[in-house]
Design an enzyme around this catalytic site. Structure first.
Site, PDB file in Angstrom:
ATOM      1  N   SER A  62      39.320  33.716  45.046  1.00 45.70           N
ATOM      2  CA  SER A  62      40.637  34.373  45.055  1.00 45.70           C
ATOM      3  C   SER A  62      41.711  33.401  45.537  1.00 45.70           C
ATOM      4  CB  SER A  62      40.618  35.577  46.007  1.00 45.70           C
ATOM      5  OG  SER A  62      39.801  36.588  45.500  1.00 45.70           O
ATOM      6  N   ARG A 110      45.066  31.430  43.520  1.00 42.45           N
ATOM      7  CA  ARG A 110      46.426  31.602  44.039  1.00 42.45           C
ATOM      8  C   ARG A 110      47.037  30.262  44.438  1.00 42.45           C
ATOM      9  NH1 ARG A 110      43.499  36.181  44.412  1.00 42.45           N
ATOM     10  NH2 ARG A 110      44.539  38.201  44.666  1.00 42.45           N
ATOM     11  N   GLY A 119      38.882  37.911  35.403  1.00 40.16           N
ATOM     12  CA  GLY A 119      39.852  39.004  35.496  1.00 40.16           C
ATOM     13  C   GLY A 119      41.017  38.618  36.390  1.00 40.16           C
ATOM     14  N   ARG A 139      37.512  44.169  29.363  1.00 38.26           N
ATOM     15  CA  ARG A 139      38.014  44.746  30.624  1.00 38.26           C
ATOM     16  C   ARG A 139      39.430  45.295  30.477  1.00 38.26           C
ATOM     17  NH1 ARG A 139      36.517  40.756  35.423  1.00 38.26           N
ATOM     18  NH2 ARG A 139      37.172  42.583  36.628  1.00 38.26           N
ATOM     19  N   SER A 143      43.722  47.915  43.964  1.00 38.56           N
ATOM     20  CA  SER A 143      43.382  46.667  43.260  1.00 38.56           C
ATOM     21  C   SER A 143      44.302  45.537  43.691  1.00 38.56           C
ATOM     22  CB  SER A 143      43.491  46.873  41.741  1.00 38.56           C
ATOM     23  OG  SER A 143      43.513  45.611  41.098  1.00 38.56           O
ATOM     24  N   ASP A 180      33.272  43.181  45.868  1.00 37.87           N
ATOM     25  CA  ASP A 180      32.396  42.289  45.094  1.00 37.87           C
ATOM     26  C   ASP A 180      30.998  42.155  45.703  1.00 37.87           C
ATOM     27  OD1 ASP A 180      34.423  41.814  43.281  1.00 37.87           O
ATOM     28  OD2 ASP A 180      35.175  40.063  44.357  1.00 37.87           O
ATOM     29  N   LYS A 188      34.089  45.791  36.392  1.00 36.42           N
ATOM     30  CA  LYS A 188      34.034  44.386  36.834  1.00 36.42           C
ATOM     31  C   LYS A 188      33.495  43.527  35.682  1.00 36.42           C
ATOM     32  CE  LYS A 188      35.808  45.059  40.814  1.00 36.42           C
ATOM     33  NZ  LYS A 188      37.151  44.533  41.066  1.00 36.42           N
TER      34      LYS A 188
HETATM   35  C1  S3P Z   1      40.232  39.881  43.259  1.00 43.72           C
HETATM   36  C2  S3P Z   1      40.320  41.228  43.436  1.00 43.72           C
HETATM   37  C3  S3P Z   1      39.220  42.160  43.154  1.00 43.72           C
HETATM   38  C4  S3P Z   1      37.880  41.433  43.053  1.00 43.72           C
HETATM   39  C5  S3P Z   1      37.972  40.177  42.247  1.00 43.72           C
HETATM   40  C6  S3P Z   1      38.973  39.226  42.847  1.00 43.72           C
HETATM   41  C7  S3P Z   1      41.407  39.039  43.538  1.00 43.72           C
HETATM   42  O1  S3P Z   1      39.464  42.818  41.926  1.00 43.72           O
HETATM   43  O2  S3P Z   1      36.908  42.281  42.497  1.00 43.72           O
HETATM   44  O3  S3P Z   1      36.713  39.536  42.185  1.00 43.72           O
HETATM   45  O4  S3P Z   1      41.269  37.804  43.658  1.00 43.72           O
HETATM   46  O5  S3P Z   1      42.505  39.603  43.655  1.00 43.72           O
HETATM   47  P1  S3P Z   1      40.377  44.156  41.865  1.00 43.72           P
HETATM   48  O6  S3P Z   1      41.666  43.816  42.459  1.00 43.72           O
HETATM   49  O7  S3P Z   1      40.517  44.476  40.400  1.00 43.72           O
HETATM   50  O8  S3P Z   1      39.606  45.200  42.596  1.00 43.72           O
END
Ligand code: S3P
Length: 444
Positions: A24, A28, A96, A124, A169, A322, A349
């Site tokens: 994550s 970013r 995603g 997705r 989310s 996760d 997911k």
């Molecule tokens: C993430 C948020 C989560 C997580 C994904 C990473 C992120 O998803 O499952 O692996 O980096 O913001 P959601 O925000 O869709 O729950």
């Protein structure tokens, strides 16, 4: 099954495991580095497929992005609002996070961006980000069901919005905030339950003005003042707690194990698994707690010991969203019935993880049920039978979870395709084998 792996009962897992950088935070760091003025140097970047796709996308959008060495990357950004139209489709692979956050970024740039991904990502739901971004003024042409491939027609005159998230989310929250960067005025996201706040922390780290307030009923509001000047920064990415979860649970399950995991991210909004494992009786010590570029980190020391079943409340799901696949593996080896509540989001997911865990655990001789959005796993404190080959459906966490189950099962457990592991944890099998695991190619 050329990419199959099989995992047999492990020797005691011992030693130190340096797990790769946080996925994550890595996404970013690249996105904000690409928007900042001046130089950003990232250390400890996750060099997994997902993040490499984001690096390529930021390059295609005009930023200078260079790999200098192991996990060390240098960026020169374009300034907020300064991205350029990419001249080809951006392929976000399996990610995603990459796709949704990027949709937010380009939504408030006045050009058109085409996005696609692998078979998992193309299945997705993207409407969850299209909906708020549409209110800001962006337009979309997507496949049926709001799925990739899709085109984002960015707006020249973005409207600042207040958006209440219908689902907890972090990806949707982040997409709206990133769109808010190039929007004059204040953009606010209200979340029903707090989700991971890496975007907020990183925005502040790069100099954005952000207000966070806790509202009655557990809601949280995040307000960003648009068009800030972001300044290039140094970012040290912590080890990913979601990746650390695999050697950590493996060490809990394999008798005689003791493993040290240095510099793991301890963001409280990611720490649900640690809390749950402690409630199950895990011997899990936190040492050298410290701060790294605005994120808390610590060294974890974990020792094998018996686990007892637990009930995981729905309210904890965002803080360990996760980690349910690997928690379900721990639950299969614990004594008693573990109930994990409120897991509806697992269905969307990288695969339908609720179905994948139920099917895979059952194939390994574990008694398991899905009741509504709850996953219920019955364990008797003894090693599960194992002896199955699991179809991982392009899902890295399903793949790694079942390899860990194989380490603690009576008979080995195989996975049909290990390729997806590289999206988040390159070198997983080698790292586990160095600790004492027995993972090798093949299915028998
Ligand atoms: C993430 C948020 C989560 C997580 C994904 C990473 C992120 O998803 O499952 O692996 O980096 O913001 P959601 O925000 O869709 O729950």
């Amino acid at each position: 099954m050329t990419n199959a792996l099989i995992s047999a009962q492990a020797a005691p897992l011992t030693g130190e495991a340096r797990v790769p950088g946080d996925k994550s935070i890595s996404h970013r760091a690249l996105m904000l580095g690409a928007l900042a003025v001046g130089e950003t140097v990232v250390e400890g970047l996750l060099e997994g497929e997902d993040v490499l796709r984001t690096a390529a996308a930021m390059r295609a959008l005009g930023a200078e992005v260079t790999r200098e060495g192991d996990g060390r990357w240098r960026l020169y950004g374009r300034g907020v609002g300064g991205l350029a139209e990419p001249d080809d489709v951006l392929d976000m692979g399996n990610s995603g996070t990459g796709a949704r956050l990027l949709m937010g970024l380009v939504a408030t740039h006045p050009f058109t961006t085409f996005l696609t991904g692998d078979a998992s990502l193309r299945g997705r739901p993207m409407k969850r980000v299209m909906e708020p971004l549409d209110r800001i003024g962006a337009r979309f042409t997507a496949r049926s069901g709001g799925r990739l491939p899709l085109a984002v027609v960015g707006t020249e005159a973005p409207i600042p919005i207040t958006y209440e998230l219908p689902v907890a989310s972090a990806q949707v929250k982040s997409a709206v905030l990133l769109a808010g960067l190039n929007t004059a005025g204040e953009t606010t996201v209200v979340e029903p339950q707090p989700t991971r706040d890496h975007t907020e922390l990183m925005l502040r780290h790069f100099g954005a003005d952000l207000r966070v307030s806790d509202l009655p009923g557990g809601c949280r509001a995040v307000t960003l003042t648009g068009q800030p000047e972001l300044t290039g920064r140094a970012v040290a990415v912590p080890a990913d707690p979601s990746s650390a979860a695999f050697p950590l649970v493996a060490a809990l399950l394999v008798p005689g194990s003791q493993v040290r995991l240095p510099a793991v991210g301890m963001n409280p909004l990611r720490a649900g698994l640690f809390q749950t494992l402690r409630e199950m009786g895990a011997d899990l010590a936190v040492e050298n707690a410290r701060d790294q570029a605005g994120e808390p980190v610590a060294d974890l020391v974990v020792r094998h010991g018996p686990l007892a079943a637990v009930e995981v409340p729905a309210g904890r799901a965002p803080a360990m969203i996760d980690e349910f696949p690997i928690l379900a593996v721990a639950a299969a080896c614990a004594r008693g019935t573990t109930r994990m509540r409120g897991l509806g989001e697992l269905r969307v997911k990288e695969s339908d993880r609720l179905a994948a865990m139920a099917r895979g655990l059952a194939a390994c001789g574990v008694a398991v049920e899905v009741e509504g959005d709850d996953l219920i796993v019955h364990g008797d404190g003894r090693p599960p039978a194992g002896g199955a080959t699991i179809a991982v459906a392009l899902d890295h966490r399903i793949a790694m979870s079942f390899l860990v189950l194989g380490m603690a099962s009576a008979a080995p457990v195989a996975i049909d395709d290990a390729a997806a592991i590289d999206t988040s944890f390159p070198g997983f099998a080698a790292l586990m084998n160095r600790l004492g695991a027995r993972i090798r190619k093949g299915t028998e």
